[in-house]
Write an enzyme that holds these catalytic residues in place. Structure first.
Site, PDB file in Angstrom:
ATOM      1  N   ASN A   3       0.801  -1.257   0.268  1.00  0.00           N
ATOM      2  CA  ASN A   3      -0.032   0.080  -0.211  1.00  0.00           C
ATOM      3  C   ASN A   3       0.840   1.324   0.002  1.00  0.00           C
ATOM      4  O   ASN A   3       2.050   1.053   0.448  1.00  0.00           O
ATOM      5  CB  ASN A   3      -1.003  -0.129   1.116  1.00  0.00           C
ATOM      6  CG  ASN A   3      -0.416   0.321   2.390  1.00  0.00           C
ATOM      7  OD1 ASN A   3       0.457   1.201   2.727  1.00  0.00           O
ATOM      8  ND2 ASN A   3      -0.599  -0.693   3.341  1.00  0.00           N
ATOM      9  N   ASN A  62      -7.661  -7.549   9.828  1.00  0.00           N
ATOM     10  CA  ASN A  62      -7.924  -8.220   8.428  1.00  0.00           C
ATOM     11  C   ASN A  62      -8.139  -9.630   8.500  1.00  0.00           C
ATOM     12  O   ASN A  62      -8.117 -10.268   7.331  1.00  0.00           O
ATOM     13  CB  ASN A  62      -6.763  -8.187   7.512  1.00  0.00           C
ATOM     14  CG  ASN A  62      -6.509  -6.552   7.341  1.00  0.00           C
ATOM     15  OD1 ASN A  62      -5.371  -5.979   7.833  1.00  0.00           O
ATOM     16  ND2 ASN A  62      -7.499  -5.742   6.690  1.00  0.00           N
ATOM     17  N   ARG A 117       0.577 -11.635   2.356  1.00  0.00           N
ATOM     18  CA  ARG A 117      -0.622 -11.855   3.600  1.00  0.00           C
ATOM     19  C   ARG A 117      -0.876 -13.199   3.513  1.00  0.00           C
ATOM     20  O   ARG A 117      -1.660 -13.511   4.643  1.00  0.00           O
ATOM     21  CB  ARG A 117      -0.934 -10.600   4.165  1.00  0.00           C
ATOM     22  CG  ARG A 117      -0.369  -9.390   4.240  1.00  0.00           C
ATOM     23  CD  ARG A 117      -1.190  -8.388   4.719  1.00  0.00           C
ATOM     24  NE  ARG A 117      -1.714  -8.761   6.146  1.00  0.00           N
ATOM     25  CZ  ARG A 117      -2.398  -8.050   6.846  1.00  0.00           C
ATOM     26  NH1 ARG A 117      -2.965  -6.992   6.214  1.00  0.00           N
ATOM     27  NH2 ARG A 117      -3.072  -8.367   7.983  1.00  0.00           N
ATOM     28  N   ARG A 166      -8.768  -3.630  -1.996  1.00  0.00           N
ATOM     29  CA  ARG A 166      -8.460  -4.925  -1.593  1.00  0.00           C
ATOM     30  C   ARG A 166      -9.520  -6.154  -1.585  1.00  0.00           C
ATOM     31  O   ARG A 166      -9.077  -7.240  -1.607  1.00  0.00           O
ATOM     32  CB  ARG A 166      -8.014  -4.963  -0.186  1.00  0.00           C
ATOM     33  CG  ARG A 166      -6.802  -3.934   0.188  1.00  0.00           C
ATOM     34  CD  ARG A 166      -5.519  -4.655  -0.462  1.00  0.00           C
ATOM     35  NE  ARG A 166      -4.067  -4.019  -0.045  1.00  0.00           N
ATOM     36  CZ  ARG A 166      -3.543  -4.185   1.057  1.00  0.00           C
ATOM     37  NH1 ARG A 166      -3.887  -5.142   2.123  1.00  0.00           N
ATOM     38  NH2 ARG A 166      -2.455  -3.525   1.328  1.00  0.00           N
ATOM     39  N   HIS A 172      -8.584   0.352   2.560  1.00  0.00           N
ATOM     40  CA  HIS A 172      -9.561  -0.498   3.324  1.00  0.00           C
ATOM     41  C   HIS A 172     -10.693   0.687   3.780  1.00  0.00           C
ATOM     42  O   HIS A 172     -10.336   1.680   4.063  1.00  0.00           O
ATOM     43  CB  HIS A 172      -9.229  -1.142   4.429  1.00  0.00           C
ATOM     44  CG  HIS A 172      -8.211  -2.313   4.354  1.00  0.00           C
ATOM     45  ND1 HIS A 172      -6.997  -2.584   4.820  1.00  0.00           N
ATOM     46  CD2 HIS A 172      -8.304  -3.385   3.386  1.00  0.00           C
ATOM     47  CE1 HIS A 172      -6.592  -3.634   4.628  1.00  0.00           C
ATOM     48  NE2 HIS A 172      -7.400  -4.110   3.645  1.00  0.00           N
ATOM     49  N   ASP A 227     -11.740   0.708   6.582  1.00  0.00           N
ATOM     50  CA  ASP A 227     -11.509   1.368   8.207  1.00  0.00           C
ATOM     51  C   ASP A 227     -10.513   2.194   8.094  1.00  0.00           C
ATOM     52  O   ASP A 227     -10.207   2.792   8.946  1.00  0.00           O
ATOM     53  CB  ASP A 227     -11.078   0.029   9.064  1.00  0.00           C
ATOM     54  CG  ASP A 227     -10.025  -0.690   8.726  1.00  0.00           C
ATOM     55  OD1 ASP A 227      -9.037  -0.046   7.919  1.00  0.00           O
ATOM     56  OD2 ASP A 227      -9.511  -1.652   9.494  1.00  0.00           O
ATOM     57  N   CYS A 246      -7.221  -1.000  12.830  1.00  0.00           N
ATOM     58  CA  CYS A 246      -6.513  -2.212  11.971  1.00  0.00           C
ATOM     59  C   CYS A 246      -5.691  -3.090  12.958  1.00  0.00           C
ATOM     60  O   CYS A 246      -5.526  -4.439  12.475  1.00  0.00           O
ATOM     61  CB  CYS A 246      -5.292  -1.654  11.102  1.00  0.00           C
ATOM     62  SG  CYS A 246      -5.744  -0.463  10.072  1.00  0.00           S
TER      63      CYS A 246
HETATM   64  N1  ARG Z   1       0.517  -3.434   5.987  1.00  0.00           N
HETATM   65  C1  ARG Z   1      -0.852  -3.709   6.055  1.00  0.00           C
HETATM   66  C2  ARG Z   1      -1.581  -3.908   4.914  1.00  0.00           C
HETATM   67  O1  ARG Z   1      -1.211  -3.278   3.824  1.00  0.00           O
HETATM   68  C3  ARG Z   1      -1.742  -2.802   6.779  1.00  0.00           C
HETATM   69  C4  ARG Z   1      -3.260  -3.403   7.163  1.00  0.00           C
HETATM   70  C5  ARG Z   1      -3.908  -2.380   7.759  1.00  0.00           C
HETATM   71  N2  ARG Z   1      -5.394  -3.082   8.090  1.00  0.00           N
HETATM   72  C6  ARG Z   1      -6.637  -2.372   7.881  1.00  0.00           C
HETATM   73  N3  ARG Z   1      -7.343  -3.079   8.621  1.00  0.00           N
HETATM   74  N4  ARG Z   1      -6.443  -1.247   7.363  1.00  0.00           N
HETATM   75  O2  ARG Z   1      -2.346  -5.020   4.350  1.00  0.00           O
END
Ligand code: ARG
Length: 266
Positions: free
Chosen positions: A21, A70, A89, A136, A165, A167, A260
């Protein structure tokens, strides 16, 4: 005080070693000691607001496991596990799946070609599945989840990769009026008309949005913001809520803040 329980994952192996991201600048150094202190402070702030915290053990291979939001979407004792967009991930899916099964949840998967990143992009509110797609998570995933859980989809499309996202740009507040803070420019429809019939929408400034102000955690009537200097905190206090902060600056380097780092179990 309610009897809220949330799930977190400790940051022993947290770092920014890949970029999935725009916040994640490859080669940026994370101060791990500071990250651990910030995470402990967030955990304590959550406990002081009246919640219990459960913790998923960290894993050396998965620095982003710390972002438990997540992991999936929870509806009472049922969990649908995330299908992460990026391979970096995807190994987290099994870790979360095992944790939820071992802790008494009925765990299922959604079709593997539908990308979906859990509470990052969706949550259950009364008879609705509130969610976002386009960066995403896929629209098909949200429609599938709504039908599995027997919920009406209330879904919107995201517009800006920085707010990747739901959130990161939207948070419902614990008021009877269903107030919610949001950053208009993060959405394809800046008026968020799909949400307007269930929420009273309160826009945040660009400045606040860039501090991930909407990535606040709600515990009972406390709203925990990711830093002290967020303008909308004043408005939140005027609504009769307790606005506090837990600085998580090290986690912002990964594109994540308070919400997050947490998922509500019950
Ligand atoms: N580095 C993580 C990603 O890009 C951050 C995730 C943040 N999570 C969230 N619920 N916004 O996946």
């Amino acid at each position: 005080m309610g009897n809220t329980t949330v799930l977190m994952s400790s940051p022993e192996y947290f770092k920014v070693e890949y970029s999935i991201n725009p916040w994640m600048v490859e080669g940026v150094s994370v101060n791990l000691e500071l990250a651990k202190q910030q995470w402990e402070n967030l955990k304590t702030t959550i406990e002081q607001a009246g919640a219990s915290v459960e913790v998923v053990p960290p894993h050396e291979q998965y620095p982003d496991l710390v972002f438990t939001a997540n992991s999936g979407i929870i509806n009472e004792d049922k969990v649908l596990i995330a299908n992460f967009k990026f391979k970096e991930r995807q190994g987290e899916e099994e870790i979360y799946s095992n944790w939820f099964s071992e802790n008494g949840y009925s765990v299922s998967r959604i079709p593997s070609d539908f990308k979906f990143e859990g509470r990052g992009d969706a949550f259950v509110l009364d008879e609705y599945l509130v969610g976002s797609y386009g960066i995403r998570s896929d629209k098909e995933a949200l429609l599938y989840i709504a039908s599995e859980f027997g919920l009406k989809p209330k879904i919107v499309e995201l517009a800006d990769p920085k707010f990747y996202h739901l959130d990161t740009c939207f948070q419902q507040l614990p008021t009877e009026n269903k107030d919610a803070i949001f950053y208009p420019k993060a959405f394809k429809d800046e008026t968020l008309s799909e949400f307007a019939d269930i929420f009273n929408l309160i826009p945040v400034s660009e400045d606040d949005a860039n501090k991930l102000a909407c990535n606040a955690v709600v515990i009972n009537d406390t709203v925990i913001f990711p830093s002290e200097d967020i303008e909308v905190m004043e408005k939140v206090r005027e609504l009769g809520l307790n606005a506090v902060s837990a600085n998580v600056s090290e986690f912002l380097k990964s594109g994540g803040a308070c919400q997050c780092l947490v998922i509500t179990l019950k």
